[in-house]
Scaffold this active site. Structure first.
Site, PDB file in Angstrom:
ATOM      1  N   ASP A  86       9.552   0.468 -25.536  1.00 24.73           N
ATOM      2  CA  ASP A  86      10.855   0.605 -24.887  1.00 24.73           C
ATOM      3  C   ASP A  86      10.779   1.484 -23.638  1.00 24.73           C
ATOM      4  O   ASP A  86      11.562   1.311 -22.701  1.00 24.73           O
ATOM      5  CB  ASP A  86      11.867   1.201 -25.873  1.00 24.73           C
ATOM      6  CG  ASP A  86      12.161   0.251 -27.032  1.00 24.73           C
ATOM      7  OD1 ASP A  86      11.830  -0.943 -26.915  1.00 24.73           O
ATOM      8  OD2 ASP A  86      12.710   0.711 -28.049  1.00 24.73           O
ATOM      9  N   GLY A  87       9.846   2.427 -23.630  1.00 23.38           N
ATOM     10  CA  GLY A  87       9.713   3.325 -22.484  1.00 23.38           C
ATOM     11  C   GLY A  87       9.385   2.607 -21.189  1.00 23.38           C
ATOM     12  O   GLY A  87       9.766   3.070 -20.105  1.00 23.38           O
TER      13      GLY A  87
ATOM     14  N   ASP B  92      24.224  22.290 -30.477  1.00 27.47           N
ATOM     15  CA  ASP B  92      22.931  22.138 -29.816  1.00 27.47           C
ATOM     16  C   ASP B  92      23.038  21.376 -28.501  1.00 27.47           C
ATOM     17  O   ASP B  92      22.130  21.439 -27.675  1.00 27.47           O
ATOM     18  CB  ASP B  92      21.945  21.417 -30.741  1.00 27.47           C
ATOM     19  CG  ASP B  92      21.345  22.361 -31.777  1.00 27.47           C
ATOM     20  OD1 ASP B  92      21.613  23.575 -31.696  1.00 27.47           O
ATOM     21  OD2 ASP B  92      20.619  21.881 -32.664  1.00 27.47           O
TER      22      ASP B  92
ATOM     23  N   ASN C  50      19.568   4.661 -20.839  1.00 26.76           N
ATOM     24  CA  ASN C  50      19.832   5.049 -22.225  1.00 26.76           C
ATOM     25  C   ASN C  50      20.887   6.144 -22.345  1.00 26.76           C
ATOM     26  O   ASN C  50      21.986   5.902 -22.820  1.00 26.76           O
ATOM     27  CB  ASN C  50      18.542   5.517 -22.910  1.00 26.76           C
ATOM     28  CG  ASN C  50      17.935   4.459 -23.807  1.00 26.76           C
ATOM     29  OD1 ASN C  50      18.458   3.356 -23.911  1.00 26.76           O
ATOM     30  ND2 ASN C  50      16.836   4.786 -24.445  1.00 26.76           N
TER      31      ASN C  50
END
Length: 382
Positions: free
Chosen positions: A123-124, A253, A223
């Site tokens: 996917d990268g 966070d 994304n």
């Protein structure tokens, strides 16, 4: 070279396709009806290969030889790919390598030279392909040669027939919306450190006073945008605005702002719902919020979001865009996020709906459960 594909390039226009006619009836567009159509046969292709992956060398060579020798395509590759010793020292590949057109990321503009893209990896590679084009993106065909493969529906075993179908225009397509992200940083350099440096471009001089200038950077994100607390042990404390109105302060966070495509990435790991890429929306997902009632929300694609460090924040925050371009965010800095008018046209193996559910089942094992056994006749009588 003018790109030769034809399809709807604005995600807002895509969304408007599901609208009313003059008499008020709703017309819902079938996602499977989106097809790739070439105005003229494609002549150039960008091949993106995952760097430093030995297992991809042979598929890369096979594909390039096929494109150049059998399809007479102009093949673009990134220069650092050819610097791999396994490719540079392969004497049998020298003749093919001479036919490549090369480019360098952040230096060469190939946006109007490439008709479509082929990705080899996970996917990268698709995320990386998206980052190379800040405006219109060529259609992307992604082969599953990585680990997860949620966004890479094609199997390389039959690449010749599949690539031939794409070149002939026989393919379905899905427009994956992107986020247009603008990061504005306030200059914070003190006056005492500016002596002898008035010539620097990042400074503005007026009325005898020296003030740091704002630095603005713009990105296209496929994304998600992630704002987190970085290395600090304190809670992240950022204000979230929607169309200029403060809607909440995120204490935890961090927060994830994702596209529908990104909803199945970091966002789903943080508890978000999964949104089909055809849905025009933006997902807002808190990361470990210090609140029992802070749940992920979905907002319309047309809104403008803005994230700033709260005045009460004890530390800075950090932002990353599709896992890259990580940078620190301080007081006075801002991150503005809207839906981009330049989606990523992703070529489907079958169609947008079937491909998505296939990925949910194969990659994320969505709703995998042992089947409940039926009752026997004796148990039914009891």
């Amino acid at each position: 070279m003018q790109r030769s594909m034809k399809f709807n390039q604005c995600v807002h226009q895509q969304a408007c396709g599901n609208g009313r006619d003059r008499v008020g009836n709703w017309h819902i567009q079938d996602p499977a009806s989106q097809r790739l159509t070439w105005n003229k046969p494609p002549k150039s292709v960008l091949v993106i290969k995952k760097i430093r992956d030995v297992s991809l060398l042979q598929p890369f060579k096979e594909l390039c030889i096929f494109l150049i020798e059998q399809k007479n395509m102009i093949v673009y590759v990134e220069r650092k790919v050819l610097e791999d010793p396994a490719i540079a020292n392969d004497e049998s590949f020298v003749a093919v390598r001479k036919n490549f057109c090369t480019f360098r990321e952040d230096y060469d503009d190939i946006s109007k030279r490439v008709d479509f893209i082929i990705c080899l990896g996970g996917d990268g590679t698709l995320l990386y392909a998206s980052s190379l084009f800040q405006e219109s993106v060529p259609p992307v065909m992604a082969f599953h040669l990585g680990s997860l493969g949620f966004l890479t529906p094609f199997n390389f075993d039959t690449y010749q027939s599949q690539v031939t179908q794409v070149i002939e225009g026989n393919a379905a397509i899905i427009l994956r919306s992107r986020l247009k992200v603008r990061v504005v940083k306030e200059g914070r350099e003190k006056k005492g450190s500016l002596q002898g440096r008035s010539e620097e471009k990042s400074m503005i001089i007026s009325n005898g006073d020296v003030e740091p200038a704002r630095k603005t950077m713009q990105y296209q994100v496929l994304n998600e945008v992630v704002v987190d607390r970085g290395p600090s042990s304190y809670l992240s404390n950022v204000d979230l605005f929607l169309d200029g109105h403060l809607i909440t302060t995120v204490q935890g966070d961090g927060v994830i702002v994702s596209t529908p495509t990104g909803s199945t990435a970091y966002a789903v790991a943080a508890g978000a719902s999964m949104i089909h890429p055809n849905v025009p929306a933006i997902m807002i997902t808190p990361i470990c919020p210090h609140s029992l009632s802070f749940r992920p929300i979905v907002v319309p694609a047309g809104v403008e979001l803005k994230i700033m460090l709260s005045r009460e924040a004890r530390n800075t925050a950090w932002v990353s865009l599709d896992g890259r371009k990580r940078q620190e965010i301080g007081h006075g800095d801002s991150i503005t996020i809207t839906t981009s008018c330049f989606p990523v046209p992703s070529i489907c193996f079958r169609d947008p709906v079937n491909d998505w559910f296939e990925s949910l089942a194969q990659c994320l094992h969505w709703n995998v459960r042992k089947k409940q056994s039926h009752l026997s006749s004796e148990e039914d009588e009891d």
